[in-house]
Design an enzyme around this catalytic site. Structure first.
Site, PDB file in Angstrom:
ATOM      1  N   THR A  83       0.609  20.064  45.917  1.00  0.00           N
ATOM      2  CA  THR A  83       2.138  19.953  46.484  1.00  0.00           C
ATOM      3  C   THR A  83       2.011  19.147  47.821  1.00  0.00           C
ATOM      4  O   THR A  83       1.010  19.072  48.387  1.00  0.00           O
ATOM      5  CB  THR A  83       2.696  21.439  46.682  1.00  0.00           C
ATOM      6  N   CYS A 197       7.206  14.301  46.634  1.00  0.00           N
ATOM      7  CA  CYS A 197       7.005  15.602  46.054  1.00  0.00           C
ATOM      8  C   CYS A 197       6.285  15.328  44.674  1.00  0.00           C
ATOM      9  O   CYS A 197       6.804  14.418  44.085  1.00  0.00           O
ATOM     10  CB  CYS A 197       8.441  16.057  45.881  1.00  0.00           C
TER      11      CYS A 197
END
Length: 232
Positions: A83, A197
């Protein structure tokens, strides 16, 4: 071959992309029936997401540090935090384990520098776009300038991530919104766009635009394979 540690679940959709990309790359490199050696711990993202909005980053660091220790205990030789946003607590996680962590921003910067790109647009969660832990690292360690969307655009990007992409929803209208923001960043001087992202590449990819896109998920996964196979 080194064992790759994956700290995932943020969201599980993008962690699945990591798993697939890493195994495909290892097989491409080695052929036959080869696949990657992986130690994976996947957290409950609902718990992390609530803490993000509460601003309780210390508790997220505690949860992820414990999860990282489990990845290490399962035999990982090094680790990826799957992430972009939770690299905000990279230093806490790094201090809690004894194996290296390949930082997603460093892997992305290495690729950008190979292509002689020094000014990029950044799409990501609101946390990644607004705060300095990611774009500041790109500037201070790698000399890469970062342009972020305007505030209203940031809200659009963020809401689509959490309300749609993390739930496995991919709407044509949302793709159009993202591509419009990509065009705007390019018009403001970005040479390329970081898909900062790990879910964003599930919605848009290079076939959607002539503006260069850098998918942090695939870049991070490729860096892990290179490290695991001692290719770099």
């Amino acid at each position: 071959m080194k064992t790759i540690g994956l700290l995932g679940g943020m969201s599980w959709e993008s962690t699945a992309s990591y798993y697939k990309a890493i195994n495909e790359d290892v097989n491409q490199q080695l052929g036959g029936l080869h696949s990657a050696k992986i130690s994976l711990f996947s957290v409950d993202f609902d718990e992390i997401e609530k803490l993000q909005y509460q601003g309780d980053w210390q508790q997220t660091a505690s949860i992820l540090s414990e999860a990282a220790q489990r990845v290490e205990q399962a035999g990982a030789d090094f680790m990826l935090i799957c992430t972009n946003t939770m690299h905000k607590v990279y230093d806490d996680i790094d201090a809690a384990i004894n194996i290296p962590i390949l930082h997603i921003a460093d892997a992305t910067a290495d690729r950008l520098k190979l292509d002689n790109i020094d000014t990029v647009g950044l799409l990501g969660t609101g946390f990644t776009m607004k705060q300095d832990f990611y774009k500041g690292r790109l500037k201070s360690l790698h000399g890469i300038d970062v342009i972020v969307p305007h505030d209203e655009q940031q809200k659009v990007v963020h809401d689509i991530i959490y309300r749609e992409l993390c739930l496995g929803e991919f709407k044509p209208s949302s793709k159009a919104s993202y591509l419009q923001i990509v065009e705007d960043l390019f018009s403001r001087g970005a040479q390329a766009i970081i898909l900062g992202c790990t879910e964003i590449a599930l919605l848009i990819n290079q076939s959607d635009t002539e503006i260069p896109l850098y998918d942090t998920t695939s870049i991070h996964a490729a860096a892990a394979v290179n490290y695991a196979l001692n290719l770099k």
